[in-house]
Design an enzyme around this catalytic site. Structure first.
Site, PDB file in Angstrom:
ATOM      1  N   LYS A 154       5.937  -7.275  10.103  1.00 31.81           N
ATOM      2  CA  LYS A 154       5.656  -7.912   8.814  1.00 31.81           C
ATOM      3  C   LYS A 154       6.588  -9.094   8.533  1.00 31.81           C
ATOM      4  CE  LYS A 154       3.225  -4.335   6.178  1.00 31.81           C
ATOM      5  NZ  LYS A 154       2.047  -5.178   5.931  1.00 31.81           N
ATOM      6  N   THR A 174       1.847   4.182   8.735  1.00 31.49           N
ATOM      7  CA  THR A 174       2.844   4.072   7.666  1.00 31.49           C
ATOM      8  C   THR A 174       3.088   5.431   7.020  1.00 31.49           C
ATOM      9  OG1 THR A 174       1.217   3.645   5.934  1.00 31.49           O
ATOM     10  CG2 THR A 174       2.077   1.727   7.142  1.00 31.49           C
ATOM     11  N   CYS A 206      -1.931   1.765  12.135  1.00 31.68           N
ATOM     12  CA  CYS A 206      -1.469   0.722  11.223  1.00 31.68           C
ATOM     13  C   CYS A 206      -1.801  -0.595  11.892  1.00 31.68           C
ATOM     14  CB  CYS A 206       0.033   0.834  10.967  1.00 31.68           C
ATOM     15  SG  CYS A 206       0.689  -0.546   9.996  1.00 31.68           S
ATOM     16  N   ARG A 246       0.816  -1.210   0.000  1.00 29.55           N
ATOM     17  CA  ARG A 246       0.000   0.000   0.000  1.00 29.55           C
ATOM     18  C   ARG A 246       0.850   1.262   0.000  1.00 29.55           C
ATOM     19  NH1 ARG A 246      -0.567  -4.832   0.873  1.00 29.55           N
ATOM     20  NH2 ARG A 246      -0.088  -4.624   3.086  1.00 29.55           N
ATOM     21  N   THR A 293      -3.847   2.032   5.538  1.00 28.17           N
ATOM     22  CA  THR A 293      -3.374   2.716   4.333  1.00 28.17           C
ATOM     23  C   THR A 293      -4.305   2.483   3.152  1.00 28.17           C
ATOM     24  OG1 THR A 293      -1.122   2.322   5.161  1.00 28.17           O
ATOM     25  CG2 THR A 293      -1.340   3.162   2.928  1.00 28.17           C
ATOM     26  N   CYS A 319      -6.854  -2.627   7.308  1.00 32.42           N
ATOM     27  CA  CYS A 319      -5.623  -2.021   6.783  1.00 32.42           C
ATOM     28  C   CYS A 319      -5.888  -0.535   6.660  1.00 32.42           C
ATOM     29  CB  CYS A 319      -5.250  -2.618   5.430  1.00 32.42           C
ATOM     30  SG  CYS A 319      -3.890  -1.735   4.606  1.00 32.42           S
TER      31      CYS A 319
END
Length: 248
Positions: free
Chosen positions: A181, A141, A210, A64, A101, A99
């Site tokens: 991640k 992010t 996030c 993203r 973003t 999510c």
């Protein structure tokens, strides 16, 4: 339980039981934590009292932040739109996207489908107003920060959202991309540096904006100063699917 009206073969409106569609995979661990949030917050004593859900963990959605910052957004948008349409075709009556973003595209996608998408960022701002907050810090992010997603939604509710300084933002990105991640639990030392920096910003709360930071929170105890946007989304999903919230 509430029902959703849909058109039958002859155009009549027919009731349909609520079903949550989860457009996930961004990342997959965050999707798992989101569904656990939903389960934990549903007042249920047996399987049948939990809300029906269809989870689409589309790990192939392009990154993203990279998509937005490079301007190459169309492949990501088309992928998200196809996923949303698939959830609608499979009988879902509401969609949650764990999510932050990707919410850059939500209003555009909403125009193309016939079921509501729960807007995590907008609802988080609404929740902060209800809590009497005025100046939230944003931990998110680079894509979410630079597009002003939280700044715009917070401003619409009279809130002054404050992103961290660049050095602190690099720590946030490091926890998200270099640790969570990659399947790690996240550095408490790095987060402690972030926490100290936020204390000097004059904010009355901080948004975990996030879902990888939501995963971090699931591993590490954080004080109420940190408001988890994914928790807001999970609670809204439970209510919108006609279930009673459980106090946890």
């Amino acid at each position: 339980m509430s029902t959703v009206k849909t058109r039958g073969a002859k155009g009549a409106r027919e009731p349909r039981e609520p079903k949550l569609g989860v457009l996930g995979g961004m990342g997959p661990q965050a999707t798992q934590v989101f569904y656990q949030y939903v389960l934990d917050r549903t007042e249920a004593s047996c399987d049948q009292e939990h809300l029906p859900a269809l989870i689409l963990s589309d790990t192939g959605v392009p990154d993203r932040t990279a998509s937005i910052l490079t301007g190459n957004t169309e492949p990501m948008y088309q992928r998200l739109l196809a996923d949303a349409r698939l959830l609608e075709e499979c009988g879902c009556t509401v969609i949650a996207i764990p999510c932050n973003t990707s919410h850059y595209f939500v209003d555009r996608i909403q125009q193309e489908i016939g079921i509501p998408i729960l807007h995590m960022i907008r609802e988080t701002a609404r929740t902060l107003v209800a809590q009497g907050k005025r100046r939230p810090a944003i931990l998110a992010t680079d894509g979410t920060i630079r597009t002003g997603l939280y700044q715009k939604e917070c401003a619409a509710f009279g809130l002054e959202a404050a992103p961290p300084e660049p050095a602190v933002q690099r720590l946030v990105m490091s926890i998200i991309y270099e640790e969570i991640k990659r399947g790690e639990r996240g550095s408490l030392e790095k987060f402690a540096q972030i926490d100290r920096a936020l204390a000097s910003m004059g904010c009355d709360c901080a948004i975990l904006g996030c879902t990888e930071l939501s995963v971090f929170r699931s591993y590490h105890s954080l004080p109420p100063f940190y408001v988890d946007a994914m928790e807001v989304l999970a609670e809204l999903a439970v209510v919108r699917c006609g279930k009673q919230l459980r106090t946890i």
